[in-house]
Write a protein that holds these residues in place. Structure first.
Motif, short mmCIF file in Angstrom:
data_model
loop_
_atom_site.label_atom_id
_atom_site.label_comp_id
_atom_site.label_asym_id
_atom_site.label_seq_id
_atom_site.Cartn_x
_atom_site.Cartn_y
_atom_site.Cartn_z
N ILE A 52 -6.12 20.71 -3.86
CA ILE A 52 -5.23 19.64 -4.30
C ILE A 52 -5.99 18.31 -4.31
CG2 ILE A 52 -3.04 20.70 -3.55
CD1 ILE A 52 -3.20 18.64 -1.17
N CYS A 53 -5.54 17.45 -5.20
CA CYS A 53 -6.07 16.10 -5.23
C CYS A 53 -4.97 15.13 -4.84
CB CYS A 53 -6.58 15.76 -6.63
SG CYS A 53 -5.30 15.72 -7.90
N HIS A 54 -5.33 13.91 -4.57
CA HIS A 54 -4.35 12.84 -4.40
C HIS A 54 -4.48 11.91 -5.60
CE1 HIS A 54 -3.84 14.48 -0.38
NE2 HIS A 54 -2.69 13.83 -0.35
N ILE A 91 0.85 -1.18 0.00
CA ILE A 91 0.00 0.00 0.00
C ILE A 91 0.90 1.24 0.00
CG2 ILE A 91 -1.89 -1.16 1.23
CD1 ILE A 91 -1.12 0.38 3.76
N CYS A 92 0.27 2.38 -0.21
CA CYS A 92 0.97 3.65 -0.13
C CYS A 92 0.09 4.59 0.67
CB CYS A 92 1.22 4.20 -1.53
SG CYS A 92 1.95 5.85 -1.57
N VAL A 93 0.64 5.20 1.68
CA VAL A 93 -0.13 6.11 2.53
C VAL A 93 0.48 7.50 2.41
CG1 VAL A 93 -0.78 6.70 4.89
CG2 VAL A 93 -0.84 4.31 4.14
N THR A 94 -0.33 8.46 2.01
CA THR A 94 0.15 9.83 1.82
C THR A 94 -0.62 10.79 2.71
OG1 THR A 94 0.80 9.35 -0.45
CG2 THR A 94 0.48 11.67 0.10
N VAL A 95 0.13 11.62 3.41
CA VAL A 95 -0.47 12.67 4.26
C VAL A 95 0.05 14.00 3.75
CG1 VAL A 95 -0.53 13.67 6.58
CG2 VAL A 95 -0.66 11.18 6.28
N THR A 96 -0.85 14.92 3.46
CA THR A 96 -0.47 16.20 2.87
C THR A 96 -1.07 17.36 3.65
OG1 THR A 96 -0.51 15.14 0.69
CG2 THR A 96 -0.45 17.55 0.73
N HIS A 97 -0.24 18.35 3.91
CA HIS A 97 -0.74 19.60 4.49
C HIS A 97 -0.58 20.70 3.45
CE1 HIS A 97 -0.79 17.72 8.40
NE2 HIS A 97 0.39 17.24 8.14
N LEU A 98 -1.66 21.40 3.21
CA LEU A 98 -1.66 22.52 2.28
C LEU A 98 -1.39 23.78 3.10
CD1 LEU A 98 -2.30 23.30 -0.64
CD2 LEU A 98 -4.72 23.28 -0.05
N ASP A 99 -0.24 24.40 2.90
CA ASP A 99 0.16 25.51 3.76
C ASP A 99 0.00 26.89 3.12
OD1 ASP A 99 0.83 23.83 5.87
OD2 ASP A 99 2.87 23.52 5.11
N GLY A 100 -0.04 26.95 1.80
CA GLY A 100 -0.17 28.26 1.19
C GLY A 100 -0.15 28.21 -0.32
#
Lengths: 216, 216
Positions: free
Chosen positions: B35-37, A79-88
């Motif tokens: 954003i999308c993943h 699997i692939c787990v992605t965590v993203t924070h959109l900061d600006g």
């Protein structure tokens, strides 16, 4: 602490300056997030599902219904787990140099289905506490039947990559003379005032561990 | 408008009440996101990458460096694009019934590499305008060389599923008597005050299309 692994897919060929091998940054990005995007391969096709998660040391826990297809595809499959924070939003003078400030963590691995009852409870606690710190000790604990209805997957943080983009725009030299505004529009994730369940028993105040999260 | 498709993977076996076949909800969820993943299969393994996107009618555009491996894997191979909004934490009386209020859209398909120059420019405009409405007409347009350095993929919204969870907790009958607070903690994404580039030419104010986005 171990540095992050450097496999072909976690080495960044394109923008290496946005990569970091600092494991503490990986932990921070994961701990700052509330949902991840879990990628699985189903019948050869990619599927990306948002789900809750939590971290304990160098293990990431995700949970879901025992019947959920995204988790069924999980154990014994990568699997692939992605965590993203959109900061600006990075506003440049040229469209080409527009960008996004963000922090993201991408974890690859083959998860382990957690079968040990103690670790399963731990996994659920870690997921719950990642969303609402302090809540595990307050709410009614899961029954045996409820425990059977959820699956918990454990994913090691052995293979992971981190990307961070921060700061202002970087324009081409000749474009700095243009009369175009440039800068960063910051983006925040905030908590609003807790909205009590309409059928909440009278006289139960918002508990401190929830009240303190509200963005003032 | 066409209803959303109902293939095996977009029919929701588990929680059908959270599904909707309303195409306008799909559009709304996509238009509300920044954003999308993007999920791709690389050497048989899933990879999930955050990226910018935009929608025009029933086409989703994503872009990236011409050299980016996530996009290289794209054309002629199936991808999955997921956009998720985190709307609130659902705090229940029992841990089992804790949940998350969210809206998510999952789009499956084989993207088309956009080669027509006009459509490529349109795709870039749609992605830019989705992040910062009004910006396309203000900033310097891409040169021929810059156009060559980016790839644009077009993905039809033919096969998509939408899930929405809203409202308060749903506890077991006997748990309503517990002295445990229950309700929803709303989550918002907000814009802060624009932070000008330190080397911005004097006398250039924040343009109205950016100023109006700031959350008051």
């Amino acid at each position: 602490m171990n540095p992050l692994s450097s496999t072909a897919r976690t080495r960044l060929g394109r923008l290496p300056e946005r990569s970091t091998e600092d494991r503490s940054v990986l932990h921070e990005i994961l701990d700052d997030g509330m949902i991840c995007h879990l990628g699985v391969v189903v019948d050869g096709s990619p599927r990306v599902i948002p789900t809750a998660y939590g971290r304990l040391g160098d293990t990431l826990y995700v949970h879901g219904s025992s019947g959920a297809s995204s988790l069924r595809a999980g154990p014994s499959q990568e699997i692939c787990v992605t965590v993203t924070h959109l900061d600006g939003l990075v506003i440049a003078r040229s469209l080409f140099h527009h960008s996004i400030n963000y922090r993201s963590a991408v974890v690859y691995g083959t998860p382990r289905l957690v079968t040990d009852p103690d670790e399963k409870l731990t996994g659920l606690r870690v997921v719950t506490e990642n969303l609402t710190p302090g809540q595990w000790d307050v709410a009614r604990k899961p029954t045996r039947k409820e425990m059977a209805a959820v699956s918990v997957l454990a994913l090691s943080l052995d293979e992971a990559s981190v990307k961070v983009r921060e700061g202002g725009p970087s324009d081409d030299d000749e474009d700095y003379a243009l009369g175009v505004w440039a800068g960063v529009v910051p983006i925040y994730q905030t908590f609003g005032s807790p909205d009590p369940d309409p059928v909440l028993r009278a006289g139960i105040p918002v508990p401190a561990h929830i009240a303190r999260r509200v963005t003032s």
